[in-house]
Design a protein around this motif. Sequence first.
Motif, PDB file in Angstrom:
ATOM      1  N   ASN A  43       1.197  -1.456  -0.121  1.00  0.00           N
ATOM      2  CA  ASN A  43      -0.181  -0.234  -0.294  1.00  0.00           C
ATOM      3  C   ASN A  43       0.658   1.102   0.079  1.00  0.00           C
ATOM      4  O   ASN A  43       1.873   1.244   0.743  1.00  0.00           O
ATOM      5  CB  ASN A  43      -0.662  -0.362   0.866  1.00  0.00           C
ATOM      6  CG  ASN A  43      -2.207  -0.742   0.928  1.00  0.00           C
ATOM      7  OD1 ASN A  43      -2.514  -1.800   0.219  1.00  0.00           O
ATOM      8  ND2 ASN A  43      -2.896  -1.124   2.311  1.00  0.00           N
ATOM      9  N   ILE A  44       0.540   1.999  -0.874  1.00  0.00           N
ATOM     10  CA  ILE A  44       1.364   3.468  -0.469  1.00  0.00           C
ATOM     11  C   ILE A  44       1.458   4.295   0.794  1.00  0.00           C
ATOM     12  O   ILE A  44       2.489   4.594   1.509  1.00  0.00           O
ATOM     13  CB  ILE A  44       0.470   4.582  -1.183  1.00  0.00           C
ATOM     14  CG1 ILE A  44       0.520   4.459  -2.560  1.00  0.00           C
ATOM     15  CG2 ILE A  44       0.652   6.030  -1.384  1.00  0.00           C
ATOM     16  CD1 ILE A  44      -0.279   5.783  -3.763  1.00  0.00           C
ATOM     17  N   VAL A  58       5.380   4.408   1.206  1.00  0.00           N
ATOM     18  CA  VAL A  58       5.707   6.018   0.942  1.00  0.00           C
ATOM     19  C   VAL A  58       6.724   6.759   2.062  1.00  0.00           C
ATOM     20  O   VAL A  58       7.558   6.793   2.155  1.00  0.00           O
ATOM     21  CB  VAL A  58       5.081   6.496   0.074  1.00  0.00           C
ATOM     22  CG1 VAL A  58       5.291   7.314   0.044  1.00  0.00           C
ATOM     23  CG2 VAL A  58       4.460   6.074  -1.096  1.00  0.00           C
ATOM     24  N   THR A  97       9.070   7.305  -7.921  1.00  0.00           N
ATOM     25  CA  THR A  97       8.112   6.773  -7.005  1.00  0.00           C
ATOM     26  C   THR A  97       6.990   7.689  -7.040  1.00  0.00           C
ATOM     27  O   THR A  97       5.610   7.581  -7.733  1.00  0.00           O
ATOM     28  CB  THR A  97       7.739   7.367  -5.169  1.00  0.00           C
ATOM     29  OG1 THR A  97       9.192   6.801  -5.692  1.00  0.00           O
ATOM     30  CG2 THR A  97       6.963   6.488  -4.846  1.00  0.00           C
ATOM     31  N   PRO A 145       2.186   5.896 -11.045  1.00  0.00           N
ATOM     32  CA  PRO A 145       0.736   5.554 -11.364  1.00  0.00           C
ATOM     33  C   PRO A 145       0.596   6.317 -12.746  1.00  0.00           C
ATOM     34  O   PRO A 145       0.114   5.853 -12.992  1.00  0.00           O
ATOM     35  CB  PRO A 145       0.289   7.059  -9.787  1.00  0.00           C
ATOM     36  CG  PRO A 145       0.900   6.611  -8.918  1.00  0.00           C
ATOM     37  CD  PRO A 145       2.387   6.610  -9.614  1.00  0.00           C
ATOM     38  N   GLY A 188      -0.204  -2.756  -9.237  1.00  0.00           N
ATOM     39  CA  GLY A 188      -0.295  -1.680  -8.774  1.00  0.00           C
ATOM     40  C   GLY A 188       0.461  -1.714  -7.689  1.00  0.00           C
ATOM     41  O   GLY A 188       1.530  -0.817  -7.001  1.00  0.00           O
ATOM     42  N   HIS A 189       0.430  -2.460  -6.319  1.00  0.00           N
ATOM     43  CA  HIS A 189       0.598  -3.008  -4.979  1.00  0.00           C
ATOM     44  C   HIS A 189       1.987  -3.498  -5.265  1.00  0.00           C
ATOM     45  O   HIS A 189       3.136  -3.215  -5.088  1.00  0.00           O
ATOM     46  CB  HIS A 189      -0.080  -3.571  -4.374  1.00  0.00           C
ATOM     47  CG  HIS A 189      -1.714  -3.247  -3.809  1.00  0.00           C
ATOM     48  ND1 HIS A 189      -2.411  -2.962  -4.503  1.00  0.00           N
ATOM     49  CD2 HIS A 189      -1.490  -3.222  -2.375  1.00  0.00           C
ATOM     50  CE1 HIS A 189      -3.367  -1.903  -3.503  1.00  0.00           C
ATOM     51  NE2 HIS A 189      -2.605  -2.839  -1.972  1.00  0.00           N
ATOM     52  N   THR A 223       4.469  -0.216  -6.759  1.00  0.00           N
ATOM     53  CA  THR A 223       4.464   0.071  -5.434  1.00  0.00           C
ATOM     54  C   THR A 223       5.767  -0.052  -4.195  1.00  0.00           C
ATOM     55  O   THR A 223       6.666   1.120  -3.887  1.00  0.00           O
ATOM     56  CB  THR A 223       3.593   0.329  -4.697  1.00  0.00           C
ATOM     57  OG1 THR A 223       2.291   1.182  -5.478  1.00  0.00           O
ATOM     58  CG2 THR A 223       3.617   1.243  -3.409  1.00  0.00           C
ATOM     59  N   ALA A 280       9.105   1.823  -4.078  1.00  0.00           N
ATOM     60  CA  ALA A 280       9.452   2.718  -2.911  1.00  0.00           C
ATOM     61  C   ALA A 280      10.948   2.346  -2.451  1.00  0.00           C
ATOM     62  O   ALA A 280      11.484   2.352  -2.211  1.00  0.00           O
ATOM     63  CB  ALA A 280       8.593   2.462  -1.993  1.00  0.00           C
ATOM     64  N   CYS A 327       9.606  -2.316 -13.593  1.00  0.00           N
ATOM     65  CA  CYS A 327       9.508  -1.814 -12.094  1.00  0.00           C
ATOM     66  C   CYS A 327      11.471  -2.037 -11.833  1.00  0.00           C
ATOM     67  O   CYS A 327      12.395  -1.471 -12.128  1.00  0.00           O
ATOM     68  CB  CYS A 327       9.467  -2.388 -10.353  1.00  0.00           C
ATOM     69  SG  CYS A 327       7.893  -1.936 -10.372  1.00  0.00           S
TER      70      CYS A 327
END
Length: 212
Positions: free
Chosen positions: A54-55, A59, A92, A96, A124-125, A128, A132, A186
């Motif tokens: 999760n962001i 993050v 980062t 998105p 997406g997870h 991220t 990150a 990534c």
Amino acid sequence: MGWPAVVLAAAGLLFLLITWQVVAHGPLARADQRIDRDVVRPDRVSGLLADLGNITVAVPVLVIALCWAAGRARRAGAYRWWLPPVAAAGLTAVLPALIVPLKDLIARPGPPVMGAATGFYPSGHTATAAVAYGAAALVLWPWLTAAYARRGLLALCAALNLAVAFGLVRHGYHWPLDVVGSWSLCAVLLCALRLALGPLLGRDGRPRSGAA
């Protein structure tokens, strides 16, 4: 050709291959779905592991790492000490803008437990977490001189990403190829970041000194 360029090229080709298989519903995509049906067992642990992507979790970890690296670099008088944290944060932030259009364009349906929704490839997870935690490792690496510290950093980064991947697949949030495709994409982004920051490092891999 250095290792970042080699990994970038290999990861780019892998991403193209996986994306082609997903779009064309090829053998890899069909095998992907069969594997998923055998491993999906939603539970609390897998849900918590997936949440590491999760962001709101990944993050803040990145921000802490970037702040520490920036402070360390500034105190050491490193050449353009501000650039690695800014570049990592920028990558980062724009992630998105790359992932969401791909999700919309490919429109892959999710596993059965996710209903009729589409847009599951690439994950997406996973992206991220990979960017990150990977970017955090990249900016911290030059400041860790002990071999055990560097090995520990790499092990922690790998463990976090594997935990997210396991949680996403085990809980039924994503097909395995959603995760692997996102990893390969990534890897391209992180290798590009490493290549961009290369001129700031000396032959020994340590930051160069000098005025910003």
